[in-house]
Each structure stands twice: as C-alpha cells, then as structure tokens.
Motif scaffolding. Sequence first.
Motif, PDB file in Angstrom:
ATOM      1  N   GLU A   1       7.657  -5.726  -0.120  1.00 36.57           N
ATOM      2  CA  GLU A   1       6.924  -6.601  -0.027  1.00 36.57           C
ATOM      3  C   GLU A   1       5.452  -6.484   0.050  1.00 36.57           C
ATOM      4  N   ASN A   2       5.180  -5.341   0.626  1.00 38.08           N
ATOM      5  CA  ASN A   2       3.831  -5.062   1.056  1.00 38.08           C
ATOM      6  C   ASN A   2       3.200  -4.467  -0.247  1.00 38.08           C
ATOM      7  N   GLY A   3       3.858  -4.237  -1.182  1.00 41.26           N
ATOM      8  CA  GLY A   3       3.192  -3.734  -2.513  1.00 41.26           C
ATOM      9  C   GLY A   3       3.792  -1.936  -2.829  1.00 41.26           C
TER      10      GLY A   3
END
Length: 184
Positions: free
Chosen positions: A32-34
């Motif tokens: 989710e944080n990339g």
Amino acid sequence: MNFLIGAFKPACNISITFSDGKSRKQVPMKKENGKTIMVSLFQSKESIAGKVSIEPLQGKKIEHLGVKVELLGQIEMYFDRGNFYDFTSLVRELDVPGDIYERKTYPFEFSTVEMPYETYNGANLRLRYVLKVTVSRNYGGSIVEYQDFIVRNYSPPPSINNSIKMEVGIEDCLHIEFEYNKSK
C-alpha cells in the motif's frame, strides 16, 4: 526517557517463514505504501506449511492467552476501507495460555488448502491471501503479524479444440458463412 521510547514498541518480534521458502518461486507484490516486495507464490490445493518464531525483547517476558495462526482469504473494497469480506478462514492454535521467556518456534501446516480465486489488486478492490499470527494478551493489546502471499491458479488448455462453422442469411437473398479455427 528511554523507558518512554520502549513503551510503545511491541513486546516481541514475530517472524513467519514458509518451510519451502528457499526453493519456492518468489514474485513481486506492491504494498500500500508503494514499495515492492518479493512474496511466495502458491496454487490452489497446495499445502501451506512453515514456522512461526516469537522472540521477546531482551530481558522481557510475554504473558499471553494463546498463540494462533490464521490463513485468510480476504476481499477489500477500496471505497469501504477497513471492512474485509473473508471467503477463506482456517485457524491453527499454536500454544495454550502461558509465558514466553525466550525465542520459541512453532511449526504450522494447512493441508491442501482450497484457494478458489487468484490474488488481485485493482482500482476498486483487492483480493489477497494472508497468514495472520496473533499473540492474544489481556493488557497492552494483542500482538499481530501478517505475511502476504500470492495465489495463481493455472489451468491446462482444453484438449479438444475443433473449428466451428456458422451460416446465417436470408433465403435466396443473402448468405454469410463464418468459420472459427478454435471453439474454445
């Protein structure tokens, strides 16, 4: 002052490893944080086995009400964040209530797990499979660790794939004939 800094850290480190982790195929997965991480690849009907290691911080002990590992298949819709629909849920109890003073390792196995859907991460929803380890405690809240993995289901091509012929038209006026090389 160091006491305050240590007060918000979890009381132990939990690590989850698959028993065939060194030889199993690894595929990239975007978090989710990339960030992109490498995770294990499984297929439906495969056994999922490994070890959970719980190591208390130096000089500490963990009083717990039990340790369990769960294999979850979840669907999360992005417009309804935080609410998961669990379509697969298997639980194994690893330890009864007690204390952990030093590093302890628990083996686990989920035999021939039915994983009907493939892992998916789209614009509106996410389908994921995850191992969740929970150390249940009275105070300080439960300690939870997650280990994602990816599922891809491969199916062989159909054995018989004959051609199809189709004829449409109006009598004595128009006649069209279609021929497809493959029926599947």
